[in-house]
Design a protein around this motif. Structure first.
Motif, PDB file in Angstrom:
ATOM      1  N   THR A   6       8.280  -0.214  -5.331  1.00 41.09           N
ATOM      2  CA  THR A   6       7.955  -1.566  -5.797  1.00 41.09           C
ATOM      3  C   THR A   6       8.001  -2.606  -4.683  1.00 41.09           C
ATOM      4  OG1 THR A   6      10.268  -1.959  -6.368  1.00 41.09           O
ATOM      5  CG2 THR A   6       8.843  -1.061  -8.103  1.00 41.09           C
ATOM      6  N   ARG A   7       8.199  -2.146  -3.439  1.00 38.36           N
ATOM      7  CA  ARG A   7       8.329  -3.097  -2.342  1.00 38.36           C
ATOM      8  C   ARG A   7       7.050  -3.914  -2.180  1.00 38.36           C
ATOM      9  NH1 ARG A   7      10.510  -0.399   2.743  1.00 38.36           N
ATOM     10  NH2 ARG A   7      12.442  -0.595   1.531  1.00 38.36           N
ATOM     11  N   ARG A   8       7.207  -5.196  -2.098  1.00 41.09           N
ATOM     12  CA  ARG A   8       6.077  -6.102  -1.888  1.00 41.09           C
ATOM     13  C   ARG A   8       6.345  -6.933  -0.650  1.00 41.09           C
ATOM     14  NH1 ARG A   8       7.717  -8.549  -7.256  1.00 41.09           N
ATOM     15  NH2 ARG A   8       9.593  -7.826  -6.208  1.00 41.09           N
ATOM     16  N   ARG A   9       5.296  -7.404  -0.048  1.00 39.37           N
ATOM     17  CA  ARG A   9       5.445  -8.194   1.167  1.00 39.37           C
ATOM     18  C   ARG A   9       4.508  -9.393   1.096  1.00 39.37           C
ATOM     19  NH1 ARG A   9       5.900  -2.907   3.191  1.00 39.37           N
ATOM     20  NH2 ARG A   9       7.770  -2.577   4.451  1.00 39.37           N
ATOM     21  N   GLU A  12       2.102 -11.542  -1.835  1.00 39.14           N
ATOM     22  CA  GLU A  12       2.405 -10.929  -3.139  1.00 39.14           C
ATOM     23  C   GLU A  12       3.869 -11.136  -3.508  1.00 39.14           C
ATOM     24  OE1 GLU A  12       2.302  -6.579  -5.414  1.00 39.14           O
ATOM     25  OE2 GLU A  12       1.911  -6.701  -3.254  1.00 39.14           O
ATOM     26  N   LEU A  13       4.753 -10.914  -2.545  1.00 40.31           N
ATOM     27  CA  LEU A  13       6.182 -11.106  -2.791  1.00 40.31           C
ATOM     28  C   LEU A  13       6.489 -12.577  -3.037  1.00 40.31           C
ATOM     29  CD1 LEU A  13       9.099 -10.162  -2.905  1.00 40.31           C
ATOM     30  CD2 LEU A  13       9.170 -10.300  -0.394  1.00 40.31           C
ATOM     31  N   THR A  44      13.865  -8.604  -6.485  1.00 40.16           N
ATOM     32  CA  THR A  44      14.050  -8.646  -5.045  1.00 40.16           C
ATOM     33  C   THR A  44      15.517  -8.988  -4.781  1.00 40.16           C
ATOM     34  OG1 THR A  44      13.170  -9.523  -2.964  1.00 40.16           O
ATOM     35  CG2 THR A  44      13.360 -11.080  -4.801  1.00 40.16           C
TER      36      THR A  44
END
Length: 199
Positions: A6-9, A12-13, A44
């Motif tokens: 599910t990591r977003r950067r 998007e994050l 997060t």
């Protein structure tokens, strides 16, 4: 390992955090708003949020700007300057009524601990670029229809609808009623536009 999936950067994050902050703010209000709750809602961590916004006041202001604009693309050309103005003032009031007064009061309180927050608030209240675009569009339509002589809309005049609604909200401490909207349009903003010097 679930975190990897599910990591977003980047954008998007950031959007996920701002959406979570706005949802949290509307659900619990400024007083009970916490970075920890926003982090949980956005899935997060607090350090990720603090790297972008050093305190909750700046996060709230960013969420406000992100989630409560008045997009020009949603502006209908009603065929009347007055009706266009009533529409925009009403949109501002609808978005401001539920949260703006509490946000401003809460953020002002933060300035004692974080003096830099006042600069963020000032920037937030004076930027309003989407509102400026909207007001310029309304004036251009009115000029094209012959309702206004060609004028240049000063930045302070373009921002004034937000200032007027915010002032009423702060004074009343409650929702701005429809009759107040029409007074602001008919008694203040329309005469002001008609009194601007020709371009």
């Amino acid at each position: 390992m679930a975190e990897t999936k599910t990591r977003r950067r980047g954008a998007e994050l950031e959007q996920a955090i701002l959406d979570a902050a706005w949802a949290e703010l509307n659900e619990v209000g400024y007083t009970r708003f916490t970075i920890e709750a926003v982090a949980a809602r956005a899935e997060t961590s607090k350090p990720v949020i603090y790297r972008r916004w050093p305190n909750r006041a700046e996060l709230v202001l960013a969420a406000w700007e992100h989630s409560a604009p008045i997009p020009p693309r949603e502006l209908p050309d009603t065929g009347s300057l007055r009706a266009d103005l009533v529409y925009v003032f009403t949109r501002i009031a609808d978005r401001a009524n539920s949260i703006m007064g509490e946000v401003i009061a809460g953020v002002m309180g933060e300035t004692f601990r974080h003096p830099e927050v006042i600069e963020a608030l000032r920037a937030q209240l004076t930027r309003s670029s989407e509102l400026t675009d909207t007001m310029n569009t309304i004036v251009r339509h009115a000029i094209d229809r012959g309702e206004l002589a060609p004028v240049r809309l000063p930045l302070r005049v373009a921002r004034l609808p937000l200032d007027l609604v915010r002032n009423e909200l702060m004074l009343c401490g409650e929702a701005v009623p429809d009759e107040m909207i029409t007074e602001l349009v008919d008694e203040i903003y329309l005469p002001l536009l008609r009194g601007l010097p020709p371009a």
